[in-house]
Design an enzyme around this catalytic site. Structure first.
Site, PDB file in Angstrom:
ATOM      1  CB  SER A  73      20.848 146.951  41.715  1.00  3.51           C
ATOM      2  OG  SER A  73      22.057 146.459  42.226  1.00  3.51           O
TER       3      SER A  73
HETATM    4  C1  LIG Z   1      24.592 146.371  44.915  1.00  2.18           C
HETATM    5  S1  LIG Z   1      24.995 144.823  45.618  1.00  2.18           S
HETATM    6  C2  LIG Z   1      24.787 143.704  44.274  1.00  2.18           C
HETATM    7  C3  LIG Z   1      23.394 143.685  43.709  1.00  2.18           C
HETATM    8  C4  LIG Z   1      23.065 142.461  42.936  1.00  2.18           C
HETATM    9  N1  LIG Z   1      23.903 142.236  41.770  1.00  2.18           N
HETATM   10  C5  LIG Z   1      21.605 142.380  42.551  1.00  2.18           C
HETATM   11  O1  LIG Z   1      21.243 141.339  41.990  1.00  2.18           O
HETATM   12  O2  LIG Z   1      20.810 143.312  42.784  1.00  2.18           O
HETATM   13  C6  LIG Z   1      26.756 144.907  45.733  1.00  2.18           C
HETATM   14  C7  LIG Z   1      27.397 143.692  46.326  1.00  2.18           C
HETATM   15  O3  LIG Z   1      28.795 143.771  46.070  1.00  2.18           O
HETATM   16  C8  LIG Z   1      29.422 143.048  47.096  1.00  2.18           C
HETATM   17  N2  LIG Z   1      30.856 143.358  47.099  1.00  2.18           N
HETATM   18  C9  LIG Z   1      31.508 144.412  47.644  1.00  2.18           C
HETATM   19  N3  LIG Z   1      32.833 144.304  47.439  1.00  2.18           N
HETATM   20  C10 LIG Z   1      33.027 143.149  46.753  1.00  2.18           C
HETATM   21  C11 LIG Z   1      34.173 142.474  46.243  1.00  2.18           C
HETATM   22  N4  LIG Z   1      35.403 142.960  46.412  1.00  2.18           N
HETATM   23  N5  LIG Z   1      33.988 141.299  45.609  1.00  2.18           N
HETATM   24  C12 LIG Z   1      32.746 140.784  45.435  1.00  2.18           C
HETATM   25  N6  LIG Z   1      31.635 141.374  45.899  1.00  2.18           N
HETATM   26  C13 LIG Z   1      31.767 142.547  46.536  1.00  2.18           C
HETATM   27  C14 LIG Z   1      28.683 143.448  48.339  1.00  2.18           C
HETATM   28  O4  LIG Z   1      28.859 142.478  49.368  1.00  2.18           O
HETATM   29  C15 LIG Z   1      27.250 143.554  47.826  1.00  2.18           C
HETATM   30  O5  LIG Z   1      26.515 142.389  48.119  1.00  2.18           O
END
Ligand SMILES: C[S@@+](CC[C@H](N)C(=O)[O-])C[C@H]1O[C@@H](n2cnc3c(N)ncnc32)[C@H](O)[C@@H]1O
Length: 399
Positions: A73
């Protein structure tokens, strides 16, 4: 990495941290210290150093349709959300959506007495996060592969939950796994906009303490949800609705070919002034509220904000917010107005203009909306209610 690169990474990291403090994204010394410590470049190994320390999202994965589904992010959003979360030394924290970087920052904030669990639905993401966290010296963050909709019950209860993926709802597991008095920060999608809302758990419901506009990739799994798009001029112009909105009669494709009316509100603003709170007010007060989105190339639509314009529809009419340069004001100022098509356009436009003026007079310079989230089935207080799958969100404005 050469010694020169290590020094360069340190200098870039310090510069990014200073910039985030200067811009107000970091308002807490402990968050600043965490940003100054965690080596972001180790979590985006494919990115050159200056990209790793730019205030920008780093895309990690797209789906077959080319839609971004995983990223590391944007630092300013991460900083704002950590500010909202107010993580204290010794806290137990759950992060939903892994990338490694934010989990490492959280680990810095909890200190050795606390604990961080991060969960992601995608095994590719969890494998990479585990490896990168270990490399960066945060091997004690627990990385779990699961659908975050159900939280991670085995490590609960949590003092803080930080959701880093766009959610449409707060599922019961998140509330159940949060300690009473604990805080959850969650980017909630509402009526075409995503707000990171910092909620405290108060008994069986949540009450907002802060909110900031943001953007994240969409939640997959059991909590996945999408806006419904209804075309009103081929594939180029559409109106979008949330799942809970009743669409009594779909506006029809071809609406914009009808002659248009235009009216101006007298409400002048700087182009940079955010419209999100105004749009939420219009969503709360206008029947048939939706967001009109248009391809930039389309001539039929009057100027609309980049993310779409607040609009109201009936089965055969539409009215939407537009703008024009404000007279006798510097070039950065616009006047808001409304454009409409169809037999009900005049009435829809009058309602929109009334609400624009009401918001301008009563709420524009106020504290903004506050939010409560109540479990389904119980008593829900008055306010603008948005029914979600598991609960009811209540939006209210101070008088
Ligand atoms: C924006 S990224 C996370 C960024 C991260 N926290 C960082 O350190 O920058 C969003 C993540 O949410 C995950 N995601 C989507 N749906 C999800 C769910 N139902 N449960 C857990 N993770 C999920 C995606 O696979 C993706 O890797």
């Amino acid at each position: 990495m050469s010694a020169d690169d290590v020094r360069r990474a340190e200098a870039l990291r310090a510069a990014l941290t200073r910039r985030l403090v200067a811009e107000g994204s970091i308002r807490d010394e402990r968050v600043a210290a965490a940003f100054g410590t965690v080596p972001r470049h180790l979590f985006v190994p494919h990115a050159p150093l200056d990209r790793a320390y730019a205030d920008d999202v780093v895309l990690m994965k797209r789906n077959e349709a080319g839609v971004a589904i995983s990223s590391v992010s944007q630092p300013s959003i991460v900083a704002l959300m950590l500010g909202q979360a107010g993580v204290r030394p010794g806290d137990r924290v759950l992060e939903i959506g892994s990338g490694g970087y934010n989990a490492a920052l959280l680990r810095e904030l909890t200190g050795p007495a606390g604990a961080v669990t991060t969960v992601d639905i995608d095994p590719e993401v969890t494998d990479r996060a585990r490896e990168l966290l270990t490399t960066a010296g945060y091997g004690d963050v627990r990385v779990v592969r699961a659908d975050g909709e159900f939280g991670v019950p085995e490590d609960a209860p949590y003092d803080r939950i930080v959701v880093t993926v766009t959610a449409w709802d707060v599922p019961p597991a998140w509330i159940d796994q949060l300690r009473p008095g604990g805080r959850i920060v969650v980017p909630l999608r509402l009526r075409g906009q995503t707000r990171s809302i910092g909620f405290d758990r108060v008994g069986d419901h949540l009450e907002s303490r802060s909110a900031t506009i943001c953007g994240f990739v969409c939640m997959q799994g059991a909590g996945a949800n999408y806006e419904r798009l209804v075309p009103i001029a081929g594939d180029h112009v559409f109106v979008s609705f949330d799942e809970d909105q009743e669409i009594e009669a779909h506006p029809y494709d071809g609406l914009l070919q009808q002659p248009h009316l235009q009216a101006w509100s007298g409400m002048v603003m700087n182009r940079e002034e955010p419209l999100a709170d105004l749009n939420l007010w219009l969503a709360a007060t206008l029947p048939g509220f939706c967001i009109l989105g248009a391809d930039r190339s389309v001539q039929a639509v009057a100027p609309t904000p980049r993310w779409g314009a607040a609009a109201a529809v009936t089965a055969d009419s539409v009215a939407y917010v537009t703008s024009c340069p404000a007279r006798r004001r510097p070039a950065s100022f616009v006047e808001l107005g409304v454009q409409g098509h169809g037999p009900d356009a005049g009435e829809l436009m009058a309602r929109l203009i009334d609400q624009l003026r009401w918001w301008d007079a009563h709420h524009r310079h106020g504290p903004g909306p506050s939010f409560q989230l109540w479990p389904a089935g119980g008593d829900v207080p008055a306010g603008f209610r948005i029914a979600r799958r598991h609960g009811c969100l209540v939006v209210s404005w101070a008088e």
